[in-house]
Design a protein around this motif. Structure first.
Motif, short mmCIF file in Angstrom:
data_model
loop_
_atom_site.label_atom_id
_atom_site.label_comp_id
_atom_site.label_asym_id
_atom_site.label_seq_id
_atom_site.Cartn_x
_atom_site.Cartn_y
_atom_site.Cartn_z
N UNK A 1 34.40 41.51 56.62
CA UNK A 1 35.84 41.28 56.51
C UNK A 1 36.25 40.16 57.45
N UNK A 2 37.30 39.45 57.09
CA UNK A 2 37.87 38.44 57.98
C UNK A 2 38.74 39.15 59.01
N UNK A 3 38.69 38.66 60.25
CA UNK A 3 39.52 39.22 61.32
C UNK A 3 40.27 38.10 62.03
N UNK A 4 41.37 38.47 62.66
CA UNK A 4 42.14 37.53 63.47
C UNK A 4 42.20 38.09 64.89
N UNK A 5 41.74 37.28 65.84
CA UNK A 5 41.88 37.64 67.25
C UNK A 5 43.15 36.95 67.73
N UNK A 6 44.10 37.74 68.18
CA UNK A 6 45.44 37.24 68.53
C UNK A 6 45.61 37.33 70.04
N UNK A 7 45.87 36.17 70.67
CA UNK A 7 46.10 36.11 72.12
C UNK A 7 47.50 35.56 72.36
N UNK A 8 48.28 36.28 73.15
CA UNK A 8 49.65 35.85 73.43
C UNK A 8 49.74 35.16 74.78
N UNK A 9 50.87 34.50 75.01
CA UNK A 9 51.08 33.83 76.31
C UNK A 9 51.25 34.84 77.44
N UNK A 10 51.43 36.11 77.10
CA UNK A 10 51.53 37.16 78.12
C UNK A 10 50.15 37.67 78.52
N UNK B 1 45.57 40.59 74.18
CA UNK B 1 44.62 40.18 73.16
C UNK B 1 44.38 41.36 72.23
N UNK B 2 44.45 41.11 70.93
CA UNK B 2 44.19 42.16 69.96
C UNK B 2 43.44 41.58 68.77
N UNK B 3 42.78 42.46 68.06
CA UNK B 3 42.03 42.06 66.86
C UNK B 3 42.64 42.77 65.67
N UNK B 4 42.89 42.01 64.63
CA UNK B 4 43.50 42.55 63.42
C UNK B 4 42.57 42.30 62.24
N UNK B 5 42.27 43.35 61.50
CA UNK B 5 41.46 43.24 60.29
C UNK B 5 42.35 42.66 59.19
N UNK B 6 41.99 41.50 58.66
CA UNK B 6 42.78 40.88 57.61
C UNK B 6 42.49 41.49 56.24
N UNK B 7 41.49 42.36 56.18
CA UNK B 7 41.17 43.14 54.99
C UNK B 7 40.87 42.28 53.76
N UNK B 8 40.24 41.12 54.00
CA UNK B 8 39.76 40.28 52.90
C UNK B 8 38.36 39.80 53.27
N UNK B 9 37.45 39.71 52.32
CA UNK B 9 36.07 39.38 52.65
C UNK B 9 35.84 37.92 53.01
N UNK C 1 51.42 37.07 61.38
CA UNK C 1 52.37 37.19 62.50
C UNK C 1 53.69 37.81 62.05
N UNK C 2 54.17 37.42 60.88
CA UNK C 2 55.41 38.01 60.37
C UNK C 2 55.26 39.51 60.14
N UNK C 3 54.08 39.94 59.72
CA UNK C 3 53.86 41.37 59.51
C UNK C 3 53.86 42.13 60.83
N UNK C 4 53.63 41.41 61.94
CA UNK C 4 53.65 42.02 63.28
C UNK C 4 55.03 41.91 63.94
N UNK C 5 56.03 41.41 63.20
CA UNK C 5 57.39 41.35 63.72
C UNK C 5 57.81 40.00 64.28
N UNK D 1 44.24 28.53 65.48
CA UNK D 1 45.61 28.12 65.20
C UNK D 1 46.51 28.48 66.38
N UNK D 2 47.46 27.60 66.66
CA UNK D 2 48.47 27.86 67.69
C UNK D 2 49.79 28.10 66.96
N UNK D 3 50.52 29.10 67.41
CA UNK D 3 51.79 29.42 66.76
C UNK D 3 52.88 29.58 67.81
N UNK D 4 54.07 29.14 67.45
CA UNK D 4 55.27 29.38 68.23
C UNK D 4 56.16 30.25 67.37
N UNK D 5 56.70 31.29 67.96
CA UNK D 5 57.53 32.22 67.20
C UNK D 5 58.48 32.94 68.14
N UNK D 6 59.25 33.84 67.57
CA UNK D 6 60.17 34.68 68.34
C UNK D 6 59.83 36.14 68.05
#
Length: 97
Positions: free
Chosen positions: A4-13, A16-24, A41-45, A59-64
């Motif tokens: 499965x594809x996964x996303x490792x998400x690191x915030x400026x705080x 660090x978390x790992x999210x299963x993208x549930x696609x091969x 990211x939108x699914x995480x709020x 990828x680098x993202x800026x969001x609120x």
């Protein structure tokens, strides 16, 4: 067991978390991956998500989030899923590309 594809998400705080993208497999096109990062990211709020590609897998993202500006780094990779557990496939990284 499946790959499965996964996303490792690191915030400026520093979180660090790992999210299963549930696609091969993810398409090897930057616009498609930017869309998946935005969607994740939108699914995480996150709102007002702006994504920039560093390379095909980072990828680098800026969001609120809850009214606070957030800088996030998202690294896409693959893992072996067995039940609720994920095992990173770092050894097979070049084979899957």
């Amino acid at each position: 067991m499946e790959i499965t594809a996964i996303a490792t998400i690191k915030t400026n705080e520093g979180t660090k978390s790992t999210l299963d993208l549930d696609i091969p497999l993810l398409i090897d096109l930057v616009p498609a991956r930017k869309f998946k990062v935005t969607q994740t990211l939108e699914s995480l709020g996150h709102t007002d998500v702006e994504v920039e590609s560093v390379n095909m897998d980072v990828y680098k993202a800026k969001s609120t989030v809850n009214g606070t500006k957030q800088d996030t780094t998202i690294e896409i990779s693959y893992a072996l899923r067995h039940g609720d557990r994920l095992f990173a496939l770092t050894e097979l990284h070049d084979i899957l590309k």
